[in-house]
Design an enzyme around this catalytic site. Sequence first.
Site, PDB file in Angstrom:
ATOM      1  N   ASN A 118       0.785  -1.228   0.000  1.00 10.53           N
ATOM      2  CA  ASN A 118       0.000   0.000   0.000  1.00 10.53           C
ATOM      3  C   ASN A 118       0.825   1.290   0.000  1.00 10.53           C
ATOM      4  OD1 ASN A 118      -2.388  -1.489  -0.109  1.00 10.53           O
ATOM      5  ND2 ASN A 118      -2.509  -1.640   2.118  1.00 10.53           N
ATOM      6  N   ASN A 140      -3.491   0.164  -2.860  1.00 15.85           N
ATOM      7  CA  ASN A 140      -4.928   0.078  -2.636  1.00 15.85           C
ATOM      8  C   ASN A 140      -5.610   1.220  -3.399  1.00 15.85           C
ATOM      9  OD1 ASN A 140      -7.576   0.277  -1.452  1.00 15.85           O
ATOM     10  ND2 ASN A 140      -6.810  -0.935   0.268  1.00 15.85           N
ATOM     11  N   PRO A 141      -6.646   0.924  -4.181  1.00 11.74           N
ATOM     12  CA  PRO A 141      -7.325   1.985  -4.932  1.00 11.74           C
ATOM     13  C   PRO A 141      -7.789   3.149  -4.064  1.00 11.74           C
ATOM     14  CG  PRO A 141      -8.027  -0.144  -5.730  1.00 11.74           C
ATOM     15  CD  PRO A 141      -7.192  -0.411  -4.511  1.00 11.74           C
ATOM     16  N   SER A 142      -8.113   2.885  -2.792  1.00 10.61           N
ATOM     17  CA  SER A 142      -8.548   3.975  -1.910  1.00 10.61           C
ATOM     18  C   SER A 142      -7.447   5.013  -1.729  1.00 10.61           C
ATOM     19  CB  SER A 142      -8.976   3.417  -0.547  1.00 10.61           C
ATOM     20  OG  SER A 142      -7.877   2.824   0.130  1.00 10.61           O
ATOM     21  N   SER A 226      -6.674  -9.485   4.042  1.00 12.46           N
ATOM     22  CA  SER A 226      -5.897  -8.252   3.984  1.00 12.46           C
ATOM     23  C   SER A 226      -4.817  -8.377   2.911  1.00 12.46           C
ATOM     24  CB  SER A 226      -5.234  -7.980   5.338  1.00 12.46           C
ATOM     25  OG  SER A 226      -4.187  -8.922   5.570  1.00 12.46           O
ATOM     26  N   THR A 227      -4.323  -7.224   2.456  1.00  7.50           N
ATOM     27  CA  THR A 227      -3.225  -7.221   1.489  1.00  7.50           C
ATOM     28  C   THR A 227      -2.028  -7.971   2.053  1.00  7.50           C
ATOM     29  OG1 THR A 227      -3.946  -5.097   0.601  1.00  7.50           O
ATOM     30  CG2 THR A 227      -1.686  -5.755   0.144  1.00  7.50           C
ATOM     31  N   GLY A 228      -1.789  -7.811   3.353  1.00  2.64           N
ATOM     32  CA  GLY A 228      -0.636  -8.455   3.972  1.00  2.64           C
ATOM     33  C   GLY A 228      -0.653  -9.963   3.846  1.00  2.64           C
ATOM     34  N   HIS A 275     -11.355  -6.456   7.534  1.00  3.57           N
ATOM     35  CA  HIS A 275     -10.316  -7.472   7.657  1.00  3.57           C
ATOM     36  C   HIS A 275     -10.308  -8.037   9.081  1.00  3.57           C
ATOM     37  CE1 HIS A 275      -8.993  -6.198   3.806  1.00  3.57           C
ATOM     38  NE2 HIS A 275      -8.458  -5.062   4.215  1.00  3.57           N
TER      39      HIS A 275
END
Length: 305
Positions: A118, A140-142, A226-228, A275
């Site tokens: 991110n 992340n798009p956000s 989550s991305t993680g 998440h």
Amino acid sequence: MRGQLFKSLFSLVITVYCLGTMLTTLLVHKSQLNSKCHGFDKAIISQANTPVGSKLVYDGEKKRTLQVTPEIFSTFAKERPFPNKTWDTCAVVGNGGILTNSSCGNTIDSAQFVIRCNLPPLNNGFEKHVGIKTDLVTANPSILIKKYGALMGHRRPFVESLRSYGNSLLLLPAFSYSHNTPVCLRAFYTMEDFESPIQPIFFNPEYLEKLALFWRSQGLRAVRLSTGIMMASMALELCANVHLYGFWPFSNHPHNFQALTNHYYDNQPATRGFHAMPTEFDLLLRLHTQGVLKLHLGKCHPGAK
């Protein structure tokens, strides 16, 4: 003397058994991930695995699909971005406040392949604690929406912010939700227009769906991974030895109980109810105990790897 020898032999047998058990567990997890999720071939959308005319199913919106047009196809990676062999050591760097004053920068940078999550800041004194080497970074798009106005106006600040990541891969979840697709494609075209050395690539929603099903079968239930943990999972397929940094979802340090900020660079709270961070951490801790990966939860020592 004979009793001491017996104790030593018994200790050696137990050690060998434990090491053998850990190795078996490691191989089982890697084998299961590979057979269920196929990260080497499927994690990233490429022109080889997603031809023109195929349908992408959004993994976050199962009823929404997208037909791959020639224009969209042209944004896909022309070749698989990962080699057909595993790296020896990989570092997956989360953004937890536990990295503050950790002195882990050199240790992280010593890994053969470094993954970051991110678009985290790496300069202004953070280098000592989080390193600067980056082979893959997610966005992340956000973040693109909040920090860069969804790339609808001036786009140069976004491109300039990527310079700290060198010639890395930028991984975007363009096809997780339909509302993410336009901004992720704008990110792709922005990097193309400004001739950025960073290569944008897209997560394959089919891979993310299989990954969610795999971890659900292991007891992990969340609205979305989550991305993680997505990055840690991918690293387990791509790397022989996976080291995680910055993965501590709690507000106090595990060693000295000192209060921690949510991220090493700010105290912005995480989105609640999306998440399952403590549950994910329990899973990662179990994998650490089994020798599948290595969680770093303290300070790093100079020269340590």
